[in-house]
Design a protein around this motif. Structure first.
Motif, PDB file in Angstrom:
ATOM      1  N   ILE A   1     -14.410  -5.484   5.023  1.00  0.00           N
ATOM      2  CA  ILE A   1     -13.710  -4.278   4.597  1.00  0.00           C
ATOM      3  C   ILE A   1     -12.334  -4.705   4.119  1.00  0.00           C
ATOM      4  O   ILE A   1     -11.587  -5.351   4.854  1.00  0.00           O
ATOM      5  CB  ILE A   1     -13.565  -3.269   5.751  1.00  0.00           C
ATOM      6  N   LEU A   2     -11.998  -4.343   2.886  1.00  0.00           N
ATOM      7  CA  LEU A   2     -10.714  -4.721   2.295  1.00  0.00           C
ATOM      8  C   LEU A   2      -9.886  -3.447   2.145  1.00  0.00           C
ATOM      9  O   LEU A   2     -10.291  -2.516   1.427  1.00  0.00           O
ATOM     10  CB  LEU A   2     -10.918  -5.414   0.950  1.00  0.00           C
ATOM     11  N   CYS A   3      -8.742  -3.405   2.807  1.00  0.00           N
ATOM     12  CA  CYS A   3      -7.981  -2.162   2.941  1.00  0.00           C
ATOM     13  C   CYS A   3      -6.641  -2.223   2.219  1.00  0.00           C
ATOM     14  O   CYS A   3      -6.027  -3.281   2.097  1.00  0.00           O
ATOM     15  CB  CYS A   3      -7.754  -1.853   4.413  1.00  0.00           C
ATOM     16  N   PHE A   4      -6.188  -1.046   1.808  1.00  0.00           N
ATOM     17  CA  PHE A   4      -5.006  -0.954   0.950  1.00  0.00           C
ATOM     18  C   PHE A   4      -3.687  -1.165   1.676  1.00  0.00           C
ATOM     19  O   PHE A   4      -2.669  -1.466   1.054  1.00  0.00           O
ATOM     20  CB  PHE A   4      -4.986   0.389   0.222  1.00  0.00           C
ATOM     21  N   ASN A   5      -3.654  -0.968   3.003  1.00  0.00           N
ATOM     22  CA  ASN A   5      -2.396  -1.192   3.720  1.00  0.00           C
ATOM     23  C   ASN A   5      -2.665  -1.593   5.164  1.00  0.00           C
ATOM     24  O   ASN A   5      -3.812  -1.815   5.559  1.00  0.00           O
ATOM     25  CB  ASN A   5      -1.469   0.026   3.619  1.00  0.00           C
TER      26      ASN A   5
ATOM     27  N   ILE B   1      -5.467  -3.551  -4.726  1.00  0.00           N
ATOM     28  CA  ILE B   1      -6.872  -3.270  -5.033  1.00  0.00           C
ATOM     29  C   ILE B   1      -7.347  -4.133  -6.197  1.00  0.00           C
ATOM     30  O   ILE B   1      -8.462  -4.665  -6.184  1.00  0.00           O
ATOM     31  CB  ILE B   1      -7.081  -1.777  -5.329  1.00  0.00           C
ATOM     32  N   ASN B   2      -6.501  -4.316  -7.188  1.00  0.00           N
ATOM     33  CA  ASN B   2      -6.867  -5.187  -8.311  1.00  0.00           C
ATOM     34  C   ASN B   2      -7.046  -6.631  -7.847  1.00  0.00           C
ATOM     35  O   ASN B   2      -7.948  -7.338  -8.311  1.00  0.00           O
ATOM     36  CB  ASN B   2      -5.809  -5.115  -9.408  1.00  0.00           C
TER      37      ASN B   2
ATOM     38  N   ALA C   1      -3.095  -9.888  -1.869  1.00  0.00           N
ATOM     39  CA  ALA C   1      -4.435  -9.318  -1.781  1.00  0.00           C
ATOM     40  C   ALA C   1      -5.498 -10.329  -2.206  1.00  0.00           C
ATOM     41  O   ALA C   1      -6.577 -10.391  -1.603  1.00  0.00           O
ATOM     42  CB  ALA C   1      -4.528  -8.062  -2.643  1.00  0.00           C
ATOM     43  N   SER C   2      -5.193 -11.124  -3.198  1.00  0.00           N
ATOM     44  CA  SER C   2      -6.134 -12.164  -3.625  1.00  0.00           C
ATOM     45  C   SER C   2      -6.368 -13.159  -2.496  1.00  0.00           C
ATOM     46  O   SER C   2      -7.500 -13.584  -2.246  1.00  0.00           O
ATOM     47  CB  SER C   2      -5.596 -12.886  -4.866  1.00  0.00           C
ATOM     48  N   GLY C   3      -5.285 -13.521  -1.791  1.00  0.00           N
ATOM     49  CA  GLY C   3      -5.418 -14.436  -0.671  1.00  0.00           C
ATOM     50  C   GLY C   3      -6.228 -13.830   0.465  1.00  0.00           C
ATOM     51  O   GLY C   3      -7.061 -14.507   1.081  1.00  0.00           O
TER      52      GLY C   3
END
Length: 236
Positions: A132-136, A86-87, A54-56
């Motif tokens: 938009i950053l999505c969880f899956n 999310i973190n 997620a950081s990437g």
């Protein structure tokens, strides 16, 4: 029953079942998401390094939007993998003073349709959003559908997520999501590694180190390599 391979949808609610397996002497391998802490025994947990992935993905989005502007976060069911993602997003965004999280929405139904509706609502409230950053892995298909429904340019907004569904790769390869990126999980390796760990335990149960967290690397998927992406390539 010789072994249980378990993907817990509920980090706490799944624990009682694991305890019953423990009482019955049935080994358990946890896959994809971690269980909450409690008094139970598992052979190991096999999952992606979701925080790093997620950081990437967030760094990719920050780069393509020029490290400034409003961004949106689509959150989902609170399993450990989603929480880590999310973190990872939020910690990365926090490094850039010019970027603001304009809205964060939680979807309770895990489907492309539910994610599409949530993204549409967020974009209507914040039409100038740049990412938009999505969880899956429903994020990119849902983002594409939402922007089409709203008659927005799908190449204007960066949509990033962590999963690696073929539908994501197909959209990235099409050139209609030019600023977007996914980090794909090596899910075939989840299964192979789960069986390998179980067999290692059966061969030497007294020396097997139980309770390990085994995190696998993810695969960065962009418009440049999406056409060659194959989630099952590791099995060939």
């Amino acid at each position: 029953m010789d072994v249980i391979f378990l993907t817990p949808d509920d980090p706490s609610g799944s624990i009682e079942g694991v305890k019953l397996a423990n009482d019955a002497g049935i080994p358990v391998v946890v896959i994809s998401s971690e269980l909450a802490e409690d008094e139970y025994e598992i052979l190991c947990t096999i999952k992606s390094d979701d925080y790093t992935a997620a950081s990437g993905a967030a760094e990719y989005a920050m780069e393509v939007i020029g490290q400034e502007g409003n961004v949106l976060i689509l959150n989902g069911m609170q399993t450990s993998d989603v929480i880590d993602r999310i973190n990872g997003y939020k910690d990365t965004i926090a490094k850039y003073d010019g970027v603001t999280i304009a809205n964060e929405v939680m979807v309770t139904e895990n489907s492309v349709a539910a994610c599409t509706t949530a993204i549409e609502n967020m974009l209507q409230a914040c039409p100038d959003a740049k990412a938009i950053l999505c969880f899956n892995g429903f994020g990119i298909p849902a983002g594409y559908a939402a922007m089409q429904n709203l008659e927005m340019d799908t190449n204007r907004i960066s949509v990033v997520d962590v999963d690696g569904l073929q539908a994501e790769a197909d959209l990235l390869a099409s050139g209609e999501m030019a600023l977007s990126c996914a980090y794909g999980q090596n899910t075939p390796e989840f299964g192979r590694r789960a069986v390998t760990e179980y067999l290692a335990y059966t061969e030497a149960p007294d020396s097997y180190q139980k309770g390990q967290l085994l995190e696998l690397e993810t695969i960065k998927i962009t418009t440049e390599n999406a056409a060659d992406y194959d989630i099952y390539s590791q099995m060939k």
